[in-house]
Design an enzyme around this catalytic site. Structure first.
Site, PDB file in Angstrom:
ATOM      1  N   HIS A  68       0.810  -1.285   0.283  1.00  0.00           N
ATOM      2  CA  HIS A  68      -0.615  -0.215  -0.243  1.00  0.00           C
ATOM      3  C   HIS A  68       0.837   1.361  -0.096  1.00  0.00           C
ATOM      4  O   HIS A  68       0.539   1.796  -0.907  1.00  0.00           O
ATOM      5  CB  HIS A  68      -1.120  -0.306   1.504  1.00  0.00           C
ATOM      6  CG  HIS A  68      -1.568   2.098   1.678  1.00  0.00           C
ATOM      7  ND1 HIS A  68      -2.720   2.157   0.835  1.00  0.00           N
ATOM      8  CD2 HIS A  68      -0.690   2.183   2.349  1.00  0.00           C
ATOM      9  CE1 HIS A  68      -3.449   3.020   1.306  1.00  0.00           C
ATOM     10  NE2 HIS A  68      -2.484   3.380   2.470  1.00  0.00           N
ATOM     11  N   ASP A  97       6.904  22.161 -26.414  1.00  0.00           N
ATOM     12  CA  ASP A  97       6.798  20.889 -25.553  1.00  0.00           C
ATOM     13  C   ASP A  97       7.534  20.523 -24.942  1.00  0.00           C
ATOM     14  O   ASP A  97       8.372  21.473 -23.752  1.00  0.00           O
ATOM     15  CB  ASP A  97       6.683  19.509 -27.066  1.00  0.00           C
ATOM     16  CG  ASP A  97       6.264  18.591 -25.758  1.00  0.00           C
ATOM     17  OD1 ASP A  97       6.939  17.708 -25.122  1.00  0.00           O
ATOM     18  OD2 ASP A  97       5.809  17.967 -27.219  1.00  0.00           O
ATOM     19  N   TRP A 133       6.917   0.389   4.074  1.00  0.00           N
ATOM     20  CA  TRP A 133       7.676   0.908   2.604  1.00  0.00           C
ATOM     21  C   TRP A 133       8.653   1.645   3.367  1.00  0.00           C
ATOM     22  O   TRP A 133       9.998   1.724   2.272  1.00  0.00           O
ATOM     23  CB  TRP A 133       6.040   1.771   2.474  1.00  0.00           C
ATOM     24  CG  TRP A 133       6.270   3.652   3.219  1.00  0.00           C
ATOM     25  CD1 TRP A 133       5.614   2.990   4.115  1.00  0.00           C
ATOM     26  CD2 TRP A 133       7.435   4.255   2.617  1.00  0.00           C
ATOM     27  NE1 TRP A 133       6.654   4.825   4.901  1.00  0.00           N
ATOM     28  CE2 TRP A 133       7.101   5.509   2.948  1.00  0.00           C
ATOM     29  CE3 TRP A 133       7.998   4.626   1.939  1.00  0.00           C
ATOM     30  CZ2 TRP A 133       8.014   6.424   3.550  1.00  0.00           C
ATOM     31  CZ3 TRP A 133       9.129   5.766   1.340  1.00  0.00           C
ATOM     32  CH2 TRP A 133       7.983   7.355   2.622  1.00  0.00           C
ATOM     33  N   SER A 161      12.945   6.396 -13.491  1.00  0.00           N
ATOM     34  CA  SER A 161      12.146   7.341 -13.922  1.00  0.00           C
ATOM     35  C   SER A 161      12.003   8.720 -13.815  1.00  0.00           C
ATOM     36  O   SER A 161      11.795  10.135 -14.310  1.00  0.00           O
ATOM     37  CB  SER A 161      10.548   6.538 -13.955  1.00  0.00           C
ATOM     38  OG  SER A 161       9.396   7.177 -14.389  1.00  0.00           O
ATOM     39  N   SER A 162      12.235   8.651 -12.264  1.00  0.00           N
ATOM     40  CA  SER A 162      11.976  10.303 -11.910  1.00  0.00           C
ATOM     41  C   SER A 162      13.226  11.184 -11.945  1.00  0.00           C
ATOM     42  O   SER A 162      12.903  12.037 -12.398  1.00  0.00           O
ATOM     43  CB  SER A 162      12.203   9.624 -10.332  1.00  0.00           C
ATOM     44  OG  SER A 162      10.431   9.235  -9.218  1.00  0.00           O
ATOM     45  N   HIS A 245      12.931  11.744   3.842  1.00  0.00           N
ATOM     46  CA  HIS A 245      12.297  12.922   4.318  1.00  0.00           C
ATOM     47  C   HIS A 245      12.157  14.324   3.237  1.00  0.00           C
ATOM     48  O   HIS A 245      11.449  14.338   2.410  1.00  0.00           O
ATOM     49  CB  HIS A 245      12.733  13.748   6.090  1.00  0.00           C
ATOM     50  CG  HIS A 245      12.124  14.545   5.716  1.00  0.00           C
ATOM     51  ND1 HIS A 245      10.913  14.459   6.338  1.00  0.00           N
ATOM     52  CD2 HIS A 245      12.016  16.028   5.663  1.00  0.00           C
ATOM     53  CE1 HIS A 245       9.904  15.241   7.015  1.00  0.00           C
ATOM     54  NE2 HIS A 245      10.565  16.747   6.096  1.00  0.00           N
ATOM     55  N   GLU A 247      11.659  13.420   0.138  1.00  0.00           N
ATOM     56  CA  GLU A 247      10.355  12.787  -0.707  1.00  0.00           C
ATOM     57  C   GLU A 247       9.424  13.040   0.032  1.00  0.00           C
ATOM     58  O   GLU A 247       8.406  13.040  -0.980  1.00  0.00           O
ATOM     59  CB  GLU A 247      10.364  11.359  -0.686  1.00  0.00           C
ATOM     60  CG  GLU A 247       9.212  10.593  -1.503  1.00  0.00           C
ATOM     61  CD  GLU A 247       9.480  10.322  -2.219  1.00  0.00           C
ATOM     62  OE1 GLU A 247       9.888  10.694  -3.157  1.00  0.00           O
ATOM     63  OE2 GLU A 247       8.206   9.701  -3.598  1.00  0.00           O
ATOM     64  N   TYR A 249       8.379  15.942   0.443  1.00  0.00           N
ATOM     65  CA  TYR A 249       8.178  17.527   0.546  1.00  0.00           C
ATOM     66  C   TYR A 249       8.398  17.321  -0.971  1.00  0.00           C
ATOM     67  O   TYR A 249       7.217  18.163  -1.516  1.00  0.00           O
ATOM     68  CB  TYR A 249       9.477  18.270   0.532  1.00  0.00           C
ATOM     69  CG  TYR A 249       9.173  18.670   2.153  1.00  0.00           C
ATOM     70  CD1 TYR A 249       8.591  19.441   2.556  1.00  0.00           C
ATOM     71  CD2 TYR A 249       9.810  18.242   3.324  1.00  0.00           C
ATOM     72  CE1 TYR A 249       8.516  19.725   3.868  1.00  0.00           C
ATOM     73  CE2 TYR A 249       9.409  18.096   4.397  1.00  0.00           C
ATOM     74  CZ  TYR A 249       8.903  19.084   4.619  1.00  0.00           C
ATOM     75  OH  TYR A 249       8.169  19.169   5.910  1.00  0.00           O
ATOM     76  N   SER A 260      -2.263  27.086  -5.460  1.00  0.00           N
ATOM     77  CA  SER A 260      -1.845  28.940  -5.284  1.00  0.00           C
ATOM     78  C   SER A 260      -2.242  28.974  -6.681  1.00  0.00           C
ATOM     79  O   SER A 260      -2.307  29.905  -6.829  1.00  0.00           O
ATOM     80  CB  SER A 260      -0.549  29.062  -5.075  1.00  0.00           C
ATOM     81  OG  SER A 260       0.634  28.141  -3.994  1.00  0.00           O
ATOM     82  N   HIS A 294      14.529  13.265  12.320  1.00  0.00           N
ATOM     83  CA  HIS A 294      13.422  13.136  12.837  1.00  0.00           C
ATOM     84  C   HIS A 294      12.616  11.947  12.882  1.00  0.00           C
ATOM     85  O   HIS A 294      11.770  11.570  13.902  1.00  0.00           O
ATOM     86  CB  HIS A 294      12.491  14.210  12.996  1.00  0.00           C
ATOM     87  CG  HIS A 294      11.774  14.783  11.642  1.00  0.00           C
ATOM     88  ND1 HIS A 294      11.190  16.284  11.012  1.00  0.00           N
ATOM     89  CD2 HIS A 294      10.662  13.839  10.617  1.00  0.00           C
ATOM     90  CE1 HIS A 294      10.693  15.360  10.315  1.00  0.00           C
ATOM     91  NE2 HIS A 294      10.750  13.986   9.377  1.00  0.00           N
ATOM     92  N   HIS A 295      12.704  11.030  12.159  1.00  0.00           N
ATOM     93  CA  HIS A 295      12.407   9.771  12.037  1.00  0.00           C
ATOM     94  C   HIS A 295      12.531   8.419  12.992  1.00  0.00           C
ATOM     95  O   HIS A 295      12.287   7.689  13.184  1.00  0.00           O
ATOM     96  CB  HIS A 295      12.047   9.089  10.681  1.00  0.00           C
ATOM     97  CG  HIS A 295      11.516  10.428  10.040  1.00  0.00           C
ATOM     98  ND1 HIS A 295       9.896  10.207   9.171  1.00  0.00           N
ATOM     99  CD2 HIS A 295      11.834  11.429   8.857  1.00  0.00           C
ATOM    100  CE1 HIS A 295       9.985  11.284   8.630  1.00  0.00           C
ATOM    101  NE2 HIS A 295      10.258  11.402   8.524  1.00  0.00           N
ATOM    102  N   THR A 320       6.175  26.847   6.234  1.00  0.00           N
ATOM    103  CA  THR A 320       4.734  25.775   5.786  1.00  0.00           C
ATOM    104  C   THR A 320       3.755  27.411   6.258  1.00  0.00           C
ATOM    105  O   THR A 320       3.178  27.017   5.476  1.00  0.00           O
ATOM    106  CB  THR A 320       4.826  25.449   6.994  1.00  0.00           C
ATOM    107  OG1 THR A 320       5.822  24.854   6.472  1.00  0.00           O
ATOM    108  CG2 THR A 320       3.553  24.009   5.928  1.00  0.00           C
ATOM    109  N   LYS A 323       2.784  30.410   3.861  1.00  0.00           N
ATOM    110  CA  LYS A 323       2.479  30.097   2.798  1.00  0.00           C
ATOM    111  C   LYS A 323       0.257  29.487   3.268  1.00  0.00           C
ATOM    112  O   LYS A 323       0.204  30.276   2.271  1.00  0.00           O
ATOM    113  CB  LYS A 323       3.036  28.191   2.054  1.00  0.00           C
ATOM    114  CG  LYS A 323       4.265  28.177   1.614  1.00  0.00           C
ATOM    115  CD  LYS A 323       4.077  27.339   1.022  1.00  0.00           C
ATOM    116  CE  LYS A 323       5.067  26.970  -0.028  1.00  0.00           C
ATOM    117  NZ  LYS A 323       4.826  27.255  -1.044  1.00  0.00           N
ATOM    118  N   ARG A 442       1.473   1.456  15.488  1.00  0.00           N
ATOM    119  CA  ARG A 442       1.013   0.701  13.332  1.00  0.00           C
ATOM    120  C   ARG A 442       1.298  -0.390  13.366  1.00  0.00           C
ATOM    121  O   ARG A 442       2.363  -0.667  13.908  1.00  0.00           O
ATOM    122  CB  ARG A 442       2.411   1.731  12.555  1.00  0.00           C
ATOM    123  CG  ARG A 442       3.338   1.985  12.952  1.00  0.00           C
ATOM    124  CD  ARG A 442       4.453   3.196  12.552  1.00  0.00           C
ATOM    125  NE  ARG A 442       3.528   3.460  10.831  1.00  0.00           N
ATOM    126  CZ  ARG A 442       4.271   4.452  10.180  1.00  0.00           C
ATOM    127  NH1 ARG A 442       5.665   4.689  10.926  1.00  0.00           N
ATOM    128  NH2 ARG A 442       4.699   3.855   8.803  1.00  0.00           N
TER     129      ARG A 442
END
Ligand SMILES: [Cu+2]
Lengths: 517, 394
Positions: A68, A97, A133, A161-162, A245, A247, A249, A260, A294-295, A320, A323, A442
């Site tokens: 998932h 293009d 994951w 790809s990315s 991390h 990732e 963002y 926006s 922080h993880h 943040t 924004k 979890r």
């Protein structure tokens, strides 16, 4: 120059180098992955409907949580944003293009293979990836099922790809802007994607390195992550989160760009603080590189590290916040209407802020000792990703779909879809804050009796949310097949070059650069 | 098409109204959801919304910190969402609002950069002081080494010669709904960790195989258990009682089934318990000198097998995570090899070394059981003293 249309048949899609075709394929692919990842989520929620094991065994449950996460992150959210970038960036900057159209084709077409490979592991002996994951070693190396090698290969392809997609986006934005389209005139969606693309190029190789070290540990006798061989399991986490991390963002910055664009249109008022939005995005991107641990507040870092990562993480609240304040001020004294894209955008601002608040709580290291690896974390990141990334993508689809296909969607159905999703989402994820605080870890397939009630509510919300997305599919198909003819502007004087071309947008746009005021 | 869509919308509304009515529905009839006979959870526990305050000074401090940050967030939310809802209500086009055109103000931007920053500094001060306290593991009265295994915990009282494993006791029947679930479903163990109150207990936490995390919410202690690392944490429990927690780091199949139970007792009770435990250890040592007949060894072995091995090798020996035990080269081969697998495990696989986890008697019994169960019918057996000698000579 004649305006030649697309080729016919399947060949059109296989060989296409047209940014609109490729954008469309990315979007459909990501929607398919969204439904598949959603089915995995519903298996999880169905098993958690009651205490005890009813539907699946713990081994399979772990495969579901893992798949998932992987499918939603790499298959649904990221390709959807790349699809939007493909469709919109050339039209927004007045380019004919993307800069590298053949590579564009390639970066899309390797994705279905990556996900076919990843999904096929579910049918292999020993099952698919079952280590979350985040695939912490040594559960994902020494103790992993044999299919982990396919997982590693699939991640490599997704990364390639990315990276190709990002190079293309950067090259397009830096080289192909219409004359007069200075950087500080670019729409925020273009800005946020430019910054996101740099993030991707910086961290995808780190992820590739991480899985390569795993591969070496599994097959070639190295011990990067194995304590018994002199390696270090904590190293894995540092490397993973140095990718992971930013990732996070990567999955939210383009959303900022979308919102926006939408809020000013329906508030009928220019975006407040454009320049500060650009600087805030850049600051968030910079900070995202120095907060990864922080993880890992509970891995036993020295206190200096603990404090550094706590302070740095808290700092992210500042840009943040800027924004959010800018969006709210854009609405203030506007002349607002609430069409479906606006509803999704407003829900984005509110619910993403709630996810931001729980994020700030999680940043407080001592308190994180109680929150870490509980459902509170699950609630937090689903609040930033579902009403964050996913709602922004849906908002974008409703907002630009008339431009893409030339037809208006049915406003009543769009609103019904919004409310079903909104209620489903909150019923699913809000109670997770409570069970998390009450002590439910979890990634467990079964739980103590006192968690039963809120889990039941969450499961019902999940099914409501899940089925609402089938409704979304129906709305989109219905719109593509017919509906009121959209005007070229579609909305009431929206900002941006994409609204100056016909609806539906012709196969080739801006073959001669437009004039930018 | 119209018809279908209106019908769909109507259906959506129906589902919606049902979901909206859910909490009320559940509150009145929740008992119907649980399987009949399951223990009834009391109202106060069922709808717990918040973190526990816990039973230590640190846990209360963390709770206060959590609430402080929470209320600051609520205050910010009220202001921001307040302005937002105000705009949505008052500045609607349908209400005749005309859009203003302002879109920039450096002063305002600076203000809402600086103000949040100052709020953050206010948050960071108590957070830092709590963290420093939590990290001070010096001068402990008691040291306990905690080792995470797939899927159980080992507790070793350093300097006391007391060490034991703590396993889940909830039965498979309860998990699969064939028996009513007890009050402490999934949060009960055969041997809890015992500690005295009002003493500084230091935990030295590590793992034997994959990552685990040792977490007891009431003590506000959560530390990752990592192979090759020893992490430390400490607690001073103030009230006697039984406190329950769970493994908090995904560790494989039975991650959800390795709970932690801490029994905090008065100092005197703790000393008595420790004496009793040491006596037990002596008795086990004595048992190792016993020589038992085949049927007794078989019966004992079956018990050990179900407790420690069946999770992987299957109740019927036909395998699962681990291979089948029926008629294999090991279980029907030379005795030496069979004992070796048990004592030393198989490197790099889920098969752990049981040499230090089980007593010699139990090791001998389970080997004997495997060689004679499920049609293996080897007819031979091994005694505790043989295992002891094997260990000494390797
Ligand atoms: Cu564990």
């Amino acid at each position: 120059m004649g305006d030649h249309g697309p080729a016919k048949g399947f060949g059109r899609w296989l060989y296409t180098t047209n940014h609109k075709d490729i954008g469309t394929m990315y979007l459909w692919f990501s929607f398919a992955m969204f439904l598949m990842g959603g089915v995995f989520a519903l298996v999880i929620r169905a098993e958690l409907f009651q205490p005890g094991l009813q539907l699946v065994e713990p081994e399979f449950f772990n495969q579901m949580t893992t798949m998932h996460g992987l499918v939603m992150v790499f298959g649904a959210v990221m390709p959807a944003f790349v699809g939007l970038a493909n469709w919109l960036i050339p039209m927004m900057i007045g380019a004919p293009d993307m800069a590298l159209p053949r590579m564009n084709n390639w970066s899309f077409w390797i994705l279905p293979f990556a996900f076919a490979m990843l999904t096929s592991t579910l049918f292999m002996e020993g099952g698919g990836p079952n280590f979350g994951w985040t695939f912490y070693a040594p559960l994902s190396t020494t103790y992993a099922p044999p299919s982990v090698t396919y997982f590693i290969f699939a991640v490599h392809i997704m990364g390639a790809s990315s990276i190709m997609g990002s190079i293309n986006i950067i090259a397009t934005i830096l080289n192909m802007r219409a004359p007069g389209m200075t950087l500080m005139k670019m729409p925020l969606f273009v800005w946020t994607w430019l910054i996101t693309a740099y993030l991707l190029i910086a961290v995808m190789p780190v992820l590739a390195g991480c899985v390569t070290m795993m591969l070496m540990d599994i097959h070639f006798g190295t011990s990067f992550f194995s304590a018994a061989g002199g390696g270090d399991p904590v190293l894995f986490q540092h490397v993973f989160w140095f990718f992971g991390h930013p990732e996070v963002y990567i999955m939210i910055l383009p959303a900022f760009g979308i919102v926006s664009a939408i809020i000013p249109t329906f508030a009928r008022k220019p975006l407040f603080g454009y320049a500060s939005m650009v600087y805030a995005t850049a600051s968030i991107a910079f900070l995202s590189f120095i907060v990864w641990a922080h993880h890992m507040f509970t891995v036993g870092m020295p206190i200096a590290g603990e404090l550094f990562f706590m302070y740095a993480t808290m700092l992210i609240a500042v840009p943040t916040g800027v924004k959010v304040f800018n969006w709210v001020t854009t609405m203030f004294r506007g002349s607002m209407t609430f069409e479906t894209p606006m509803l999704f955008a407003i829900a984005f601002v509110i619910l993403f802020s709630i996810g931001g608040f729980s994020g700030l709580m999680l940043a407080i290291a001592p308190a994180d000792f109680q929150y870490h690896d509980t459902y509170f974390v699950v609630a937090h990141f689903h609040y930033v990703l579902v009403p964050g990334a996913i709602f922004s993508i849906m908002a974008a689809v409703y907002y630009w779909l008339p431009k893409w296909c030339g037809n208006m969607y049915d406003e009543r159905l769009g609103k019904a879809h919004f409310w079903l999703s909104f209620i489903g989402l909150n019923v699913t994820f809000f109670p997770m804050h409570f069970v998390g605080l009450a002590g439910m870890p979890r990634r467990i397939p079964d739980y103590a009796l006192q968690f039963a009630d809120f889990n039941q509510i969450a499961s019902m919300g999940a099914f409501l949310f899940g089925f609402s997305q089938v409704f979304f599919l129906f709305i989109v198909i219905k719109t593509i097949r017919g509906g009121a003819q959209a005007t070229d502007e579609v909305w009431e004087s929206p900002e941006g070059l994409e609204w100056t071309v016909a609806s539906p947008a012709p196969y080739h746009t801006f073959t001669t650069p437009p004039a930018v005021k | 098409m119209r018809l279908i869509t209106t019908q769909l919308a109507r259906k959506g509304l129906l589902v919606l109204s049902r979901v909206a009515a859910l909490p009320a529905l559940l509150a009145t009839s929740a008992a119907t959801w649980a399987a009949p006979g399951d223990a009834v959870v009391d109202e106060a526990q069922r709808w717990v919304l918040n973190m526990t305050e816990g039973v230590t000074a640190v846990s209360r401090e963390i709770f206060d910190l959590h609430m402080l940050i929470f209320w600051i967030c609520v205050a910010i939310a009220v202001v921001v969402f307040g302005v937002m809802f105000w705009s949505m209500l008052m500045h609607r086009k349908s209400a005749g609002a005309k859009a203003a055109s302002f879109h920039e103000s450096t002063m305002v931007e600076i203000a809402w950069t600086v103000l949040p920053f100052m709020i953050l500094v206010l948050m960071a001060i108590p957070a830092t002081s709590s963290l420093i306290k939590i990290y001070d593991t010096s001068e402990a009265d008691i040291d306990i080494k905690i080792v995470g295994y797939q899927w159980k915990w080992q507790y070793e009282y350093l300097g006391e010669d007391v060490s034991f494993f703590s396993n889940l006791t909830t039965s498979q029947d309860e998990i699969y709904g064939r028996a009513p679930r007890g009050e402490h479903y999934l949060l009960e163990v055969d041997e809890p960790l015992v500690i005295p109150i009002n003493k500084k207990v230091r935990f030295l936490i590590t793992a034997n195989d994959v990552l685990h995390a040792w977490w007891v919410p009431a003590l506000a202690v959560k530390r990752d258990a990592i192979p090759g690392y020893i992490n430390d944490a400490w607690t001073i429990v103030e009230e006697p009682g039984i406190y329950r927690g769970q493994c908090a780091e995904l560790c494989g199949k039975a991650h959800g089934f390795m709970p932690i139970v801490v029994h905090a007792m008065e100092e005197q009770d703790y000393s008595d318990w420790l004496v009793e435990k040491k006596k037990e250890a002596l008795e086990i040592a004595k048992m190792n000198e016993l020589v038992l007949p085949l049927d007794e060894m078989y019966a004992r072995g079956e018990e050990v097998y179900l407790q420690s091995c069946a999770a992987c090798h299957g109740v019927d020996g036909k395998g699962g995570v681990g291979p089948s035990m029926v008629g294999t080269a090991i279980t029907t081969g030379p005795m030496q090899g069979h004992v070796d697998v048990l004592v030393n495990g198989v490197q790099g696989s889920a098969m752990q070394a049981f040499g230090n986890q089980l007593s010699e008697l139990d090791l001998a019994a389970v080997v004997t059981y495997e060689r004679n169960a499920w049609g293996n019918n080897m007819g031979d057996m091994v005694q505790a003293v043989d295992v002891l000698n094997y260990k000494k000579n390797q």
